[in-house]
Design a protein around this motif. Structure first.
Motif, short mmCIF file in Angstrom:
data_model
loop_
_atom_site.label_atom_id
_atom_site.label_comp_id
_atom_site.label_asym_id
_atom_site.label_seq_id
_atom_site.Cartn_x
_atom_site.Cartn_y
_atom_site.Cartn_z
N THR A 226 0.88 -1.26 -0.11
CA THR A 226 -0.01 0.00 0.09
C THR A 226 0.92 1.24 -0.07
OG1 THR A 226 -0.15 -0.18 2.39
CG2 THR A 226 -1.87 -1.25 1.11
N ASP A 227 1.98 1.15 0.17
CA ASP A 227 2.95 2.34 0.32
C ASP A 227 3.89 2.23 -1.00
OD1 ASP A 227 4.87 4.49 0.61
OD2 ASP A 227 5.79 3.48 2.20
N PHE A 228 3.31 3.32 -1.79
CA PHE A 228 4.17 3.42 -3.24
C PHE A 228 5.26 4.63 -3.44
CE2 PHE A 228 0.53 0.71 -3.80
CZ PHE A 228 1.04 -0.38 -4.49
N THR A 229 5.55 5.00 -2.22
CA THR A 229 6.35 6.37 -2.09
C THR A 229 7.60 6.09 -3.20
OG1 THR A 229 5.99 6.66 0.09
CG2 THR A 229 7.76 7.78 -0.77
N ARG B 212 8.02 3.13 -5.10
CA ARG B 212 7.76 1.76 -5.92
C ARG B 212 6.98 2.17 -7.24
NH1 ARG B 212 6.54 -0.13 -0.65
NH2 ARG B 212 7.96 -1.79 -0.17
N THR C 128 4.00 2.02 -9.74
CA THR C 128 2.60 1.76 -9.48
C THR C 128 1.87 1.33 -10.96
OG1 THR C 128 1.86 4.05 -10.29
CG2 THR C 128 2.46 3.81 -7.77
N TYR C 129 0.88 0.78 -10.81
CA TYR C 129 -0.09 0.31 -11.94
C TYR C 129 -0.42 1.58 -12.78
CZ TYR C 129 -4.17 -1.07 -14.26
OH TYR C 129 -5.34 -1.25 -15.13
N SER C 130 -0.61 2.81 -12.18
CA SER C 130 -1.00 3.85 -13.16
C SER C 130 0.32 4.36 -13.58
CB SER C 130 -1.59 4.89 -12.11
OG SER C 130 -1.89 6.16 -12.96
N GLY C 131 1.41 4.21 -12.86
CA GLY C 131 2.90 4.65 -13.46
C GLY C 131 3.04 3.87 -14.58
N TYR C 132 3.13 2.77 -14.43
CA TYR C 132 3.67 1.75 -15.46
C TYR C 132 2.81 1.92 -16.88
CZ TYR C 132 4.36 -2.53 -18.11
OH TYR C 132 4.77 -3.60 -18.99
#
Length: 286
Positions: A18-21, A23, A25-29
């Protein structure tokens, strides 16, 4: 009731990230911020159904991008005599074709009255100007050098379509593979000007009849013939659904790109990719 579900709420497992600081992300990829901000209705006030029209065509363009990717790979595999790998790509294209054909049913929910309220903002924009669609047609052999004029104002699209015009089609590559395997493919076919639209070559029909006469001995070639027929059937079905959707929504008005509309689309149904693969059916069992 499943364990971990209480009051119709599923517990989030402790292992779920839950922490994507720092990492991915689905949206980013998927670059969703770019993708989902690319819909810009022009009607004012904005018409509710213009978003449907935009999403329908943008989605089709994404699928066309993947079709070109797969057809390009299939051509490369045919050049390398890697028939099973080429067939894998062609099979994927067939599934994509089903997706883009079924999409017409969504656009068909747009009524003539609704479309008329924002059609004017399209100006001369038309699917006829889709560079990727034209590149797919060219890759399958329906080439038309005159179409390059449509893309002269857009260098990247002109480059894409010109490359497809000048490259051997999928059918050219298959016939060259057959020649390398000892089948009697006329030299005029192997040396032809690949920038020209494919035209029926009667001398190829006996060769295909030989393949169909003994599928077990020529299984790879036989399977490829049938896969190509599937591609053409699917493409013609897409053209037909396009025609009927346009007829349903605008009747017999001229197209926004200047064509005669429905009658122009109907003539596309007379275009063919692999005519010998249909002609050979008359010879089988005769």
């Amino acid at each position: 009731m499943d364990e971990g579900v209480e009051r119709n709420t599923r517990a989030i497992e402790d292992s779920v990230v839950t922490d994507f600081t720092d990492r991915m992300t689905y949206s980013g990829y998927l670059e969703l911020s770019t993708l989902l901000s690319a819909q810009h209705p022009l009607s004012s006030p904005e018409h509710h159904d213009e978003l449907l029209f935009i999403v329908q065509h943008q989605t089709t363009e994404l699928w066309l991008k993947l079709i070109l990717h797969e057809l390009g790979s299939a051509c490369a595999h045919l050049r390398a005599d890697e028939l099973p790998q080429a067939l894998k790509g062609i099979a994927r294209v067939k599934h994509i074709q089903k997706q883009i054909t079924d999409q017409w049913s969504v656009l068909a929910t747009l009524t003539p009255a609704e479309y008329a309220q924002f059609r004017g903002v399209l100006g001369n924009a038309s699917g006829f100007q889709s560079a990727q669609y034209r590149a797919v047609e060219f890759t399958l052999g329906n080439k038309h050098a005159g179409m390059l004029r449509v893309f002269e104002s857009d260098p990247s699209n002109h480059t894409l379509v010109k490359a497809a015009l000048e490259a051997p089609s999928l059918y050219d590559e298959f016939l060259r593979l057959l020649a390398r395997r000892g089948f009697e493919v006329p030299a005029s076919v192997l040396d032809r000007d690949v920038t020209k639209a494919w035209e029926f070559v009667p001398e190829l029909v006996p060769m295909f009849a030989e393949i169909y006469a003994d599928p077990d001995a020529h299984w790879g070639e036989y399977e490829t013939c049938e896969e190509l027929v599937d591609l053409e059937d699917n493409f013609q079905l897409w053209r037909f659904r396009h025609l009927k959707t346009v007829e349903r929504i605008i009747g017999y008005k001229r197209g926004t790109g200047g064509s005669s509309g429905v009658s122009f689309l109907r003539r596309a149904l007379d275009l063919t990719f692999f005519p010998e693969l249909y002609a050979v059916r008359t010879e089988i069992g005769a």
